[in-house]
Design an enzyme around this catalytic site. Structure first.
Site, PDB file in Angstrom:
ATOM      1  N   SER A 127      -6.395  -0.099  10.523  1.00  0.00           N
ATOM      2  CA  SER A 127      -6.752  -1.408   9.993  1.00  0.00           C
ATOM      3  C   SER A 127      -8.167  -1.731  10.404  1.00  0.00           C
ATOM      4  CB  SER A 127      -5.810  -2.490  10.528  1.00  0.00           C
ATOM      5  OG  SER A 127      -6.285  -3.794  10.199  1.00  0.00           O
ATOM      6  N   LYS A 179      -3.587  -0.707  16.342  1.00  0.00           N
ATOM      7  CA  LYS A 179      -4.324   0.005  15.298  1.00  0.00           C
ATOM      8  C   LYS A 179      -5.550   0.724  15.864  1.00  0.00           C
ATOM      9  CE  LYS A 179      -1.771  -1.020  11.697  1.00  0.00           C
ATOM     10  NZ  LYS A 179      -1.084   0.030  10.925  1.00  0.00           N
ATOM     11  N   ILE A 228       0.826  -1.200   0.000  1.00  0.00           N
ATOM     12  CA  ILE A 228       0.000   0.000   0.000  1.00  0.00           C
ATOM     13  C   ILE A 228       0.864   1.255   0.000  1.00  0.00           C
ATOM     14  CG2 ILE A 228      -1.676   1.329   1.345  1.00  0.00           C
ATOM     15  CD1 ILE A 228      -2.787  -1.401   2.328  1.00  0.00           C
ATOM     16  N   VAL A 285      -6.608  -6.789   1.637  1.00  0.00           N
ATOM     17  CA  VAL A 285      -6.085  -6.167   0.425  1.00  0.00           C
ATOM     18  C   VAL A 285      -5.155  -7.163  -0.267  1.00  0.00           C
ATOM     19  CG1 VAL A 285      -4.769  -4.222  -0.519  1.00  0.00           C
ATOM     20  CG2 VAL A 285      -6.227  -3.892   1.490  1.00  0.00           C
ATOM     21  N   ASP A 306      14.252   3.556  10.556  1.00  0.00           N
ATOM     22  CA  ASP A 306      13.307   2.857  11.427  1.00  0.00           C
ATOM     23  C   ASP A 306      12.356   3.895  12.006  1.00  0.00           C
ATOM     24  OD1 ASP A 306      11.924   1.532  13.431  1.00  0.00           O
ATOM     25  OD2 ASP A 306      13.686   0.549  14.274  1.00  0.00           O
ATOM     26  N   TYR A 340      -1.405  -6.347  17.347  1.00  0.00           N
ATOM     27  CA  TYR A 340      -1.687  -5.608  16.109  1.00  0.00           C
ATOM     28  C   TYR A 340      -3.006  -4.839  16.209  1.00  0.00           C
ATOM     29  CZ  TYR A 340      -2.452  -4.721  11.133  1.00  0.00           C
ATOM     30  OH  TYR A 340      -2.685  -4.128   9.922  1.00  0.00           O
TER      31      TYR A 340
END
Length: 262
Positions: free
Chosen positions: A141, A158, A18, A187, A62, A154
């Site tokens: 997300s 998000k 993306i 995706v 980073d 995760y």
């Protein structure tokens, strides 16, 4: 048009997926783009493939390292002299059960997915304010909007990034800076191809009203829109680009099965 008047975007996590599609979209619209990624070799290959050396800048950094990120911003300003849009796309994930996720894994996911966008925005906002404003888009997300298994770090990172978007929008509006988020659903990326089994893909298709995965270019279009003047009265929002996945609950797969069997 002088080079100094051409708008500049910084896209993090831009070596693939993306992020790379978004960088390409900005370039298609006549912007100059700095592409930042932790994977230096892959980033160099991506920028070389774009083939627009006068309009692109590769920043090997980073996103969660404050000193490295500050150095990258110094290079960006030294090269382009301005910043109009920031896309906080860089992210990482650990797909493990909650009780098996280590503290080290938890900390790394939050450092990249949440602290990184915080740090990048801290550096970007003053640069945007100096020229009257700009736009920031955080890539969250669908996992930050609805819970699932194997995503404790995760999904939490998000979800927190979604709220950080609102905090940033509230505080930066007085500087002329809009802040929004895009929440991708499934995706068609290299990562999805690697980790989504045929069974998982079938499950997603059954649960998504549009019955397919999204394309990287479709996400890039939504991101660019939110950075453009066409979104000049939009801030503090999360746009789910997910084929309707977040909009529906149970029953869709069963209904489709009934229709197929008629």
């Amino acid at each position: 048009m002088s080079q100094d008047s051409i708008k500049v975007a910084l896209v993090t996590g831009a070596a693939r997926g993306i992020g790379l599609a978004t960088a390409r979209r900005f370039l298609e619209e006549g912007w100059r783009v700095a592409l930042l990624d932790i994977e230096g070799d892959l980033l160099a290959q991506a920028v070389a493939a774009i083939g627009a050396p006068e309009a692109t800048l590769a920043l090997h950094s980073d996103i969660s390292d404050p000193a490295a990120l500050e150095a990258a911003f110094a290079v960006l300003i030294g090269r382009f002299g301005r910043l109009d849009a920031l896309v906080n796309n860089a992210g990482t994930a650990v797909f493990k059960p909650l009780l098996e996720t280590t503290l080290e894994e938890w900390n790394r996911v939050l450092a990249v997915n949440l602290t990184g966008p915080f740090l990048a925005t801290q550096l970007a906002a003053p640069l945007m304010a100096d020229q009257g404003g700009g736009a920031i888009v955080n890539i969250t997300s669908i996992s930050g909007l609805r819970a699932s298994t194997l995503r404790v770090a995760y999904g939490t990172s998000k979800a927190a990034l979604g709220h950080l978007t609102k905090q940033q929008a509230a505080e930066l509006a007085s500087l002329g800076i809009r802040v929004n988020a895009v929440a991708p659903g499934p995706v068609e990326t290299a990562m999805a191809a690697a980790v989504h089994s045929p069974e998982i893909r079938a499950d997603y298709r059954d649960a998504i009203p549009l019955a397919r995965y999204g394309l990287e270019e479709e996400l890039a279009s939504a991101i660019f829109f939110l950075c453009s003047d066409k979104a000049s009265y939009i801030t503090g929002q999360t746009l789910a680009v997910d084929g309707g996945f977040d909009a529906v609950g149970i029953g869709l797969a069963t209904l489709r099965g009934e229709r197929r069997n008629r």
